[in-house]
Design an enzyme around this catalytic site. Structure first.
Site, PDB file in Angstrom:
ATOM      1  N   GLU A 247       0.906  -1.355   0.142  1.00  0.00           N
ATOM      2  CA  GLU A 247       0.090  -0.017  -0.097  1.00  0.00           C
ATOM      3  C   GLU A 247       0.853   1.019  -0.096  1.00  0.00           C
ATOM      4  O   GLU A 247       0.461   2.180   0.624  1.00  0.00           O
ATOM      5  CB  GLU A 247      -1.111   0.022   1.248  1.00  0.00           C
ATOM      6  CG  GLU A 247      -2.032  -1.157   1.217  1.00  0.00           C
ATOM      7  CD  GLU A 247      -2.904  -1.433  -0.047  1.00  0.00           C
ATOM      8  OE1 GLU A 247      -2.958  -0.269  -0.743  1.00  0.00           O
ATOM      9  OE2 GLU A 247      -3.163  -2.479  -0.254  1.00  0.00           O
ATOM     10  N   GLY A 248       1.974   1.182  -0.646  1.00  0.00           N
ATOM     11  CA  GLY A 248       2.793   2.600  -0.753  1.00  0.00           C
ATOM     12  C   GLY A 248       4.001   2.183   0.439  1.00  0.00           C
ATOM     13  O   GLY A 248       3.695   2.056   1.662  1.00  0.00           O
TER      14      GLY A 248
END
Length: 570
Positions: A442-443
């Site tokens: 998620e980043g």
């Protein structure tokens, strides 16, 4: 080894929700006035029961027996589906959705507090409903009525599960480089062709079908992220009544085998081996990344919460182990008997480090959830806008600070157990392996740091940062009147000043063209901001604990409610 509780300390959770966040005040607002503290408690008790009986009982077995692909289908140990069925039947996927959609209309804070327990019990199993709820929230915000009826409602019922399909083998986090293409058809549908990588929950038989939310380009789309659209691509095509039929043109090339999170299926997906996977567009063309951020931001806070709870689980286990494991004499009592290792100063240091990181991270994530509820239930447009700015600023911190520092907490938990901590017979090594993913997905930590420093602190010429700094300063001012908090107030004021000065220095470097220096400091900047924010939350909790104890005769987290005990003795 006996344990007081393997998942969460209910006293801590109650303190955060009711004493610190004052969650009951939400029931005074029209959006939540049908609920009460009793309803919230009943939901949390049910979550704790299911998490304990259905999730925690299979976590180790799932880690040791990860899903496997036989060339035709993916096999997962049956207890996972049984746990997810219990989760869905209890209404936890739809908990924060409106009653109109079959949900309970609960505050998002309560649904996140419940999810915290499931993440602590079996984070790999909890990933499936986490993704499904995120996909459903996206469709609630941007889908048509027909799409909500066909896809969102079955997801809320637990009949369909959901995924998010962003990365590709050649692109990774650089979404501007995605190549998956959606070709328009005469009937208004689309045919998708391309590959997606690192897709969690993308193949299994635990639901009737899987709803993939896929980023892709139209043939004539602009280059870069401005040319990305979003599509619904189900694993099976649906008939006119919404029932799954034939397999869509979506196949897996294989499974990715990970260091941790082994129980969450992770795949390479291929769309279009036989003419293209049938899909339908969500919203307007070329706005897909904007829509997907709705799910991504929810997932980012979910990742932070999951990281917090893995750190929390490791803390609880190592604390209880340290209470029972007797080894070594205290240097200042050489003639004494061997003592529980919790008596040794270095063990206490490691346990307190875990406690500060894990409980601080949980507070941060619940605070973000409360901002969502505050924003959704206020009628004041200015207040709503200000809350949104603060939430935007805190989101990269809430994703990445817990991921970094609760992983450190897990490392300390292993150290407390010594050689036993490095053995699979004890859960702390699994917690560490599972948590190691959270700084990546998620980043990554670096991407979140660039988002924070390069975007969020610059919103409206620093408006979000000023609002957050104002809240922190208000807390410092209020606590300055409390003699017991003098040292903490002094340290917090220094931290806020340092954060402000550092922000100005880095922004100044960027404005002068020294971009490498500006960006090279982004990750440590996020660490600093996370320490500052969590320090503020600990300061507020200390103040609440003191006042709660004085007024009610039962203090907060470390006050008289605990009988005056040291935090590690609770």
């Amino acid at each position: 080894m006996s344990q007081i509780h393997p998942i969460i300390n209910p006293i801590d959770l109650n303190f955060l929700l009711y004493d610190w966040l004052q969650l009951e005040t939400l029931t005074e607002r029209p959006r939540f006035n049908e609920h009460s503290r009793e309803v919230f408690d009943a939901v949390l008790e049910m979550a704790l029961s299911i998490a304990t009986d259905k999730f925690a009982t299979h976590a180790a077995k799932l880690d040791q027996n990860e899903p496997h692909f036989d060339g035709e289908r993916v096999h997962i140990i049956p207890v996972v589906k049984a746990a997810l069925d219990a989760f869905s039947e209890a209404g936890f996927i739809s908990a924060s959705f409106s009653e109109a959609h079959g949900g309970m209309g609960l505050p998002y804070t309560i649904s996140q507090a419940a999810m915290a327990m499931f993440s602590s019990a079996s984070t790999a199993t909890a990933a499936y409903p986490l993704l499904t709820a995120g996909a459903a929230h996206l469709l609630e915000a941007y889908g048509t009525d027909a799409q909500k009826e066909r896809y969102m409602l079955p997801m809320l019922e637990g009949r369909f599960f959901g995924t998010m399909c962003l990365s590709e083998p050649q692109a990774g986090s650089a979404l501007s480089g995605i190549r998956t293409t959606a070709y328009p058809q005469e009937d208004g549908s689309y045919r998708l062709v391309g590959d997606k990588m690192w897709i969690s929950g993308a193949e299994h038989d635990m639901s009737e079908t899987i709803v993939h939310l896929v980023l892709a380009r139209l043939p004539d789309a602009p280059k870069g992220t401005r040319g990305i659209s979003l599509f619904i691509v189900p694993k099976h095509t649906l008939d006119e009544d919404g029932a799954p039929g034939d397999r869509n043109d979506v196949a897996i090339s294989g499974l990715n085998h990970k260091m941790g999170y082994r129980g969450t299926v992770n795949t390479v997906l291929h769309f279009g081996s036989n003419g293209g996977a049938r899909g339908e567009i969500v919203g307007q063309p070329n706005r897909g990344l904007e829509y997907m951020f709705h799910m991504m931001n929810e997932a980012r806070i979910g990742v932070g919460l999951g990281a917090a709870m893995l750190g929390y689980a490791g803390y609880l286990y190592s604390r209880d182990y340290a209470r029972e494991r007797r080894q070594g004499k205290l240097p200042w009592k050489r003639d004494g008997e061997p003592v529980a290792i919790i008596e040794h100063p270095d063990i206490r240091r490691m346990l307190l480090t875990q406690k500060v990181f894990a409980e601080g991270a949980l507070a941060l994530c619940l605070y973000c959830a409360y901002l969502v509820d505050d924003m959704a239930s206020t009628d004041d447009p200015q207040q709503k806008a200000e809350l949104d700015l603060i939430l935007q600023l805190l989101t990269p911190i809430a994703k990445s600070w817990p991921a970094e520092f609760c992983l450190e907490a897990n490392k300390q938990a292993i150290q407390v157990l010594g050689g036993y901590g490095y053995s699979t017979e004890y859960p702390v090594e699994r917690y560490y392996r599972d948590n190691r993913l959270n700084p990546i997905h998620e980043g990554t930590h670096g991407i979140q740091a660039l988002d924070l420093l390069g975007r969020k602190v610059r919103i409206q010429d620093g408006a979000a940062l000023r609002l957050l700094a104002g809240r922190i300063q208000d807390a410092i001012t209020a606590c300055a009147e409390v003699p017991e908090l003098a040292e903490l107030v002094e340290g917090m004021q220094a931290a806020l000043t340092r954060a402000s000065e550092t922000t100005l220095a880095l922004l100044g470097a960027g404005m002068k063209g020294d971009v490498p220096r500006y960006l090279a400091n982004a990750s440590v900047y996020l660490d600093m901001m996370g320490h500052t924010v969590v320090g503020w939350m600990w300061l507020e909790q200390a103040n609440v604990a003191l006042h709660t104890g004085a007024e009610e005769g039962e203090g907060g987290l470390t006050g008289p409610r605990q009988g005056g005990l040291h935090p590690l003795d609770q």
